[in-house]
Design a protein around this motif. Sequence first.
Motif, short mmCIF file in Angstrom:
data_model
loop_
_atom_site.label_atom_id
_atom_site.label_comp_id
_atom_site.label_asym_id
_atom_site.label_seq_id
_atom_site.Cartn_x
_atom_site.Cartn_y
_atom_site.Cartn_z
N LEU A 225 41.96 45.75 37.08
CA LEU A 225 40.74 46.38 37.58
C LEU A 225 40.46 47.70 36.88
CD1 LEU A 225 40.81 45.76 41.44
CD2 LEU A 225 38.95 45.16 39.89
N LEU A 226 41.49 48.51 36.73
CA LEU A 226 41.31 49.83 36.11
C LEU A 226 40.96 49.72 34.63
CD1 LEU A 226 44.21 51.76 37.88
CD2 LEU A 226 41.76 52.07 38.26
N ALA A 227 41.42 48.64 34.00
CA ALA A 227 41.10 48.41 32.59
C ALA A 227 39.80 47.65 32.41
CB ALA A 227 42.24 47.63 31.92
N ASN A 228 39.12 47.35 33.53
CA ASN A 228 37.87 46.60 33.54
C ASN A 228 38.04 45.19 32.98
OD1 ASN A 228 35.20 46.66 34.46
ND2 ASN A 228 34.41 46.92 32.38
N GLN A 229 39.25 44.65 33.02
CA GLN A 229 39.47 43.27 32.62
C GLN A 229 39.19 42.30 33.76
OE1 GLN A 229 43.60 44.26 30.80
NE2 GLN A 229 42.91 42.44 29.69
N LEU A 230 39.12 42.83 34.95
CA LEU A 230 38.80 42.04 36.14
C LEU A 230 37.62 42.72 36.82
CD1 LEU A 230 39.70 39.62 37.85
CD2 LEU A 230 41.16 41.15 39.15
N ASN A 231 36.46 42.12 36.65
CA ASN A 231 35.23 42.69 37.20
C ASN A 231 34.42 41.56 37.80
OD1 ASN A 231 32.93 44.08 37.84
ND2 ASN A 231 32.47 44.77 35.77
N GLN A 232 34.58 41.35 39.10
CA GLN A 232 33.98 40.21 39.78
C GLN A 232 33.50 40.66 41.15
OE1 GLN A 232 36.28 36.59 39.38
NE2 GLN A 232 35.51 35.81 41.33
N PRO A 233 32.30 41.25 41.22
CA PRO A 233 31.81 41.80 42.49
C PRO A 233 31.86 40.78 43.63
CG PRO A 233 30.41 42.53 40.71
CD PRO A 233 31.34 41.52 40.12
N GLY A 234 32.30 41.26 44.78
CA GLY A 234 32.47 40.44 45.96
C GLY A 234 33.84 40.68 46.56
N VAL A 235 34.13 39.99 47.66
CA VAL A 235 35.45 40.04 48.28
C VAL A 235 36.10 38.69 48.06
CG1 VAL A 235 36.77 40.45 50.38
CG2 VAL A 235 34.60 41.65 50.03
N TRP A 236 37.27 38.69 47.41
CA TRP A 236 37.89 37.44 46.97
C TRP A 236 39.35 37.36 47.37
CZ3 TRP A 236 34.20 34.52 44.61
CH2 TRP A 236 33.13 35.20 44.00
N PRO A 237 39.81 36.18 47.83
CA PRO A 237 41.26 35.97 47.88
C PRO A 237 41.77 35.91 46.46
CG PRO A 237 40.11 33.92 48.37
CD PRO A 237 39.05 34.99 48.27
N ILE A 238 43.01 36.29 46.26
CA ILE A 238 43.54 36.48 44.93
C ILE A 238 43.40 35.25 44.04
CG2 ILE A 238 45.87 35.93 45.77
CD1 ILE A 238 45.04 38.36 42.89
N GLU A 239 43.55 34.03 44.61
CA GLU A 239 43.49 32.83 43.77
C GLU A 239 42.10 32.56 43.23
OE1 GLU A 239 42.88 31.20 47.99
OE2 GLU A 239 44.06 32.77 47.01
N GLN A 240 41.07 33.13 43.86
CA GLN A 240 39.71 32.97 43.35
C GLN A 240 39.34 34.06 42.35
OE1 GLN A 240 36.67 32.35 46.33
NE2 GLN A 240 38.02 31.12 47.61
N ALA A 241 40.00 35.21 42.43
CA ALA A 241 39.62 36.36 41.60
C ALA A 241 40.35 36.41 40.27
CB ALA A 241 39.88 37.65 42.37
N LEU A 242 41.62 35.99 40.26
CA LEU A 242 42.48 36.25 39.10
C LEU A 242 42.61 35.01 38.21
CD1 LEU A 242 44.39 38.20 37.64
CD2 LEU A 242 46.24 37.41 39.15
N PRO A 243 42.05 35.04 36.99
CA PRO A 243 42.22 33.92 36.07
C PRO A 243 43.69 33.73 35.69
CG PRO A 243 40.46 35.39 35.34
CD PRO A 243 41.20 36.10 36.43
N THR A 244 44.08 32.49 35.45
CA THR A 244 45.48 32.19 35.18
C THR A 244 45.98 32.88 33.91
OG1 THR A 244 45.38 30.09 36.35
CG2 THR A 244 47.11 30.32 34.70
N ASP A 245 45.14 32.99 32.90
CA ASP A 245 45.61 33.62 31.66
C ASP A 245 45.97 35.09 31.89
OD1 ASP A 245 42.93 34.30 32.07
OD2 ASP A 245 42.46 34.42 29.94
N LEU A 246 45.19 35.80 32.70
CA LEU A 246 45.51 37.20 33.00
C LEU A 246 46.71 37.29 33.93
CD1 LEU A 246 41.96 38.77 33.50
CD2 LEU A 246 43.44 38.91 31.50
N PHE A 247 46.83 36.36 34.86
CA PHE A 247 48.00 36.31 35.75
C PHE A 247 49.28 36.17 34.93
CE2 PHE A 247 50.76 33.10 38.01
CZ PHE A 247 51.35 33.99 38.89
N LYS A 248 49.30 35.22 34.01
CA LYS A 248 50.50 34.99 33.20
C LYS A 248 50.76 36.18 32.27
CE LYS A 248 51.00 30.89 31.40
NZ LYS A 248 50.64 29.66 30.65
#
Length: 368
Positions: free
Chosen positions: A327-350
């Motif tokens: 979030l701080l690096a602006n690599q995750l920018n998805q306005p709304g309220v999300w459970p983690i599995e909907q917000a975080l792409p697998t490539d960034l997770f890994k």
Amino acid sequence: MKKRVLILGGRGRVGSCVAQDIIHFIPEVEIIVTGRKTIQSQPPLDPRMQFLELELAEHDSLKAAISSVDLVIHCAGPFHYRDATVLKLCIDAGVNYIDVSDNRSFTIQALSYHHQAQEKGITAVINTGIFPGISNSLVRFCVEQLDQVENIHLSYVVGGSGGAGITVMRTTFLGLQRPFEVWKEGKWQQVKPYSDREDIEFPAPYGKLGVYWFDMPECYTLAQSFDVKTVVTKFGTFPDFYNYLTQMVAHRWPPSWLQQTAVIEFLSQVSYAMTTFTDYFSGIGVAVRSSTQGYKDQKRVECCSTLTHENTAVAAGIGTGSVAQLLLANQLNQPGVWPIEQALPTDLFKQTLEERHVSIQLEYLTPV
């Protein structure tokens, strides 16, 4: 300019681990950790951290703290006792939000602010940590390996206290208070907490251990996130005798007892004292096993991913710290309220796990 992060409950076990992860992986950051009061016996803070004495009920002080930062991380559990006030204040202030919530009611309430967060351009990610958190992302990873998924089976085992302090004990016993609904065979069905034991083979050093139905937010969010027939979430502890004691409390004690705050506190204090001793030989680690059954290349298969860590609280810090980093690096920018599995792409997770030297094991099995 340095980014500023506010960690509510940042002096607790999990909050401290989140802070340490952020300090290690985000060089340009200032962290404000909050607590109810200054405790002299606690270790000194990192030079990039400062302590703020803050009660969440003091809304004016809370608003002022939120408005001065770029990101708020809510670690002040148990979330059975929390509402979505902090999230709403973050939306009003235009500040991104993360939490380590682990309660279904809190999760549903937080998700109800989705459209408000979207309108303000705020990204809020809930249920981060280890379970829920990393566990949910393991499920997404498995789901993406298959062409069609029918069933999800998510199980966890924790050694002793998990290094997470007495709050996790309170959360465990609060989770025994009443039956809850799970998604089974395409419909919501009620189950009893700590029922239907299964022996699951976890990675070394855990081996085969018993797990039981437990009310986690994943029971709800995974059924919403993925088109599946069944979602199973089960939890167990090591040594195994703790499972039998917990099962006895859940099924043999009068339900009215578990509705009493004093009883929950008594059980929590006794359990914490016991695990403080047994942690010396059980360890405080965690193992998570995600299994998805479905079809790949027109063949019925089971995709199984597993992850272990020697310290449950540190693993929770990794899960939440990773999301904060993105979030701080602006690599995750998805306005709304999300459970983690909907917000975080697998490539960034890994990617973030690899940076932290945490590995995922993946294998395909033939379903029974």
